[in-house]
Design an enzyme around this catalytic site. Sequence first.
Site, PDB file in Angstrom:
ATOM      1  N   GLY A  37       0.865  -1.256  -0.009  1.00 52.04           N
ATOM      2  CA  GLY A  37      -0.073   0.037   0.109  1.00 52.04           C
ATOM      3  C   GLY A  37       0.779   1.370  -0.126  1.00 52.04           C
ATOM      4  O   GLY A  37       1.734   1.426  -0.583  1.00 52.04           O
ATOM      5  N   SER A  38       0.321   2.172   0.759  1.00 56.44           N
ATOM      6  CA  SER A  38       0.691   3.826   0.475  1.00 56.44           C
ATOM      7  C   SER A  38       2.182   4.121   0.721  1.00 56.44           C
ATOM      8  O   SER A  38       3.013   3.213   1.356  1.00 56.44           O
ATOM      9  CB  SER A  38      -0.036   4.672   1.640  1.00 56.44           C
ATOM     10  OG  SER A  38       0.515   5.712   1.581  1.00 56.44           O
ATOM     11  N   THR A  39       2.347   4.898  -0.413  1.00 57.25           N
ATOM     12  CA  THR A  39       3.703   5.365  -0.147  1.00 57.25           C
ATOM     13  C   THR A  39       4.275   6.058   1.021  1.00 57.25           C
ATOM     14  O   THR A  39       5.488   6.568   1.313  1.00 57.25           O
ATOM     15  CB  THR A  39       4.294   6.060  -1.482  1.00 57.25           C
ATOM     16  OG1 THR A  39       3.187   7.215  -1.460  1.00 57.25           O
ATOM     17  CG2 THR A  39       4.136   5.371  -2.680  1.00 57.25           C
ATOM     18  N   VAL A  40       3.518   6.555   1.840  1.00 53.64           N
ATOM     19  CA  VAL A  40       3.607   7.005   3.319  1.00 53.64           C
ATOM     20  C   VAL A  40       4.170   6.263   4.003  1.00 53.64           C
ATOM     21  O   VAL A  40       4.723   6.855   5.209  1.00 53.64           O
ATOM     22  CB  VAL A  40       2.223   7.658   3.727  1.00 53.64           C
ATOM     23  CG1 VAL A  40       2.449   8.556   5.072  1.00 53.64           C
ATOM     24  CG2 VAL A  40       1.490   8.523   2.636  1.00 53.64           C
ATOM     25  N   GLY A  41       4.348   4.679   3.942  1.00 58.14           N
ATOM     26  CA  GLY A  41       4.810   3.907   4.684  1.00 58.14           C
ATOM     27  C   GLY A  41       6.113   4.440   5.585  1.00 58.14           C
ATOM     28  O   GLY A  41       6.026   4.195   6.580  1.00 58.14           O
TER      29      GLY A  41
END
Lengths: 140, 407
Positions: A63-67
């Site tokens: 999922g998210s590239t905010v990881g």
Amino acid sequence: MCVGFKPRFEVRVRPVVSGDAEGEVIFVNKYISFLGDLDSERGILHGHGCISGKLMVFLGMKGSTVGPYVIYSLSKKSLAPSGMIVKEVDPLLITGCVLSNIPLAIADEWSKLSNVLQNYCSGRRCIGKLLCREGLLIIE
Amino acid sequence: MYLTNVEERMLNGEYGYARALALKVIVRVGEALGAEELVEVSHAHISGISYLNIGDAGLEFIEDIVNAGGTAYVFTSANPYMVLSDFLGNKHDDKVINKQLRIVDALNRLGVKFYTCVPYNVRPPRYGEHLAWAESNAVLYANSVLGALSNKEGGPLALLAAITGRTYKSGVHLRDNRVPEVLFNVKVSDGVDLGFLGLIIGELTGSKVPYISNLRFKCTYELKQFLASLGTTSNTPMAVIQGVTPDYKELIRGVEFKDVYDLGSESIKSYVKEFRENVLTGNGLYLIGCPHLSFNELVEVLRYAVGVVEKGGSSIDVRGRELWVTTYEGFINDEVVKLINKLLRYNVKVVTNGCAVVSRLDSIKVDYVVTDSVKASSYISRLSRIPTLVLPRVDVLNTYFLNKINY
């Protein structure tokens, strides 16, 4: 004198972000989204409890590239896991671990590792030691 | 991994803490992906800078790395951020706006020159130039149209590449990985929205590089829309396009395609229907500029709009609607000012450095969106959870001013 039997399992791992880590093992047999599955204010993985200072064993990150930012933020608040062992790495997970100085390794013998964790560690507290230089994960 | 002398010194901290940390990340990621060396890049393009996407964790990281001395080593641009202006008087929370401004301030200090999703317009890369870009439509444009070389850099990696001027040499930085694997024979009639075609090809090709044959683009606008859509449904950083990609003949030489798709106008029709069936009620945002408009496109859109209002006169009623035209800073000349002034009373805004997709439009009470961009429609309906409608650009404008909502 009778000394209690203490099982000890060794699994070979490939270090990606080097360093040694020790902690109670948290085993999550799935891919984790650090944005959606985690309460980053308290260091709690939904359905699995606190991850702070623990050795996380999971399939990988999704999922998210905010990881990576979430891992970094956890680490600044001293809420990050002590180390991570995964089946698959991806650039975002590596980024998060390097930025936060969290040892990260790949377990190529994933089925062996997950068997040990499912059978031996289910319902009891297991301690894991990740020794990157030796390429070993020791479960006690 | 093999490192040059400069890279060794950078890793050892001779160029400062921030560059050492950034390079360490790039080297580790590169090693894990099997890269044997790094590659110098001439332009980094950062994505993921909207506070609404990256939140406090992202803000904290960007501020920390800049405060630790992280400055751009090469030309650096970044994606546009959330739109700060209001929609029909409804604004984002001041706290959110302030945090967004803190991100922009940190990036300014890092040395970001432009905030746009079309970095190929502000600094067109030359053929064969290596880049570290993170915006999907821009990466596709650079590789497929200009023959530059860039992977789609994930998360903070483009930011780290900006600080070091390096990325790991893998993916489409290597010639072998630029060879297409899936063939698309396209036969569509004139007037078909190529944005929808991009969406279909993206879904079918997945992460493989497609070869697209027989497709003609009438103008750059069509090409931009096509690639932006393709990047919405696919992970591929590149498409080889007959007659467009500079070295397409060399790249397809000797390739025997196992996967072949024939696409005609019929394949697109069902998609178009899906994007045109929504019922739109309430307050509507009409959006043109995803990807950001070039100067020529901006003037063309504004002139057309002025033409419509001059013809329509007092019959024009735009209550409950607002038109955003999104682009980047640097285009405001006398002609543009004159055109904008003629449109102000019709709720028209030229929004610079902003992106509606990353703006959580539901928070500023947008009930529906009408746009010419399949990419914008696709993301907005998911991220802001509001209905969207895709129309050709001219029809977006006609519908906006003349209140003809049914297409």
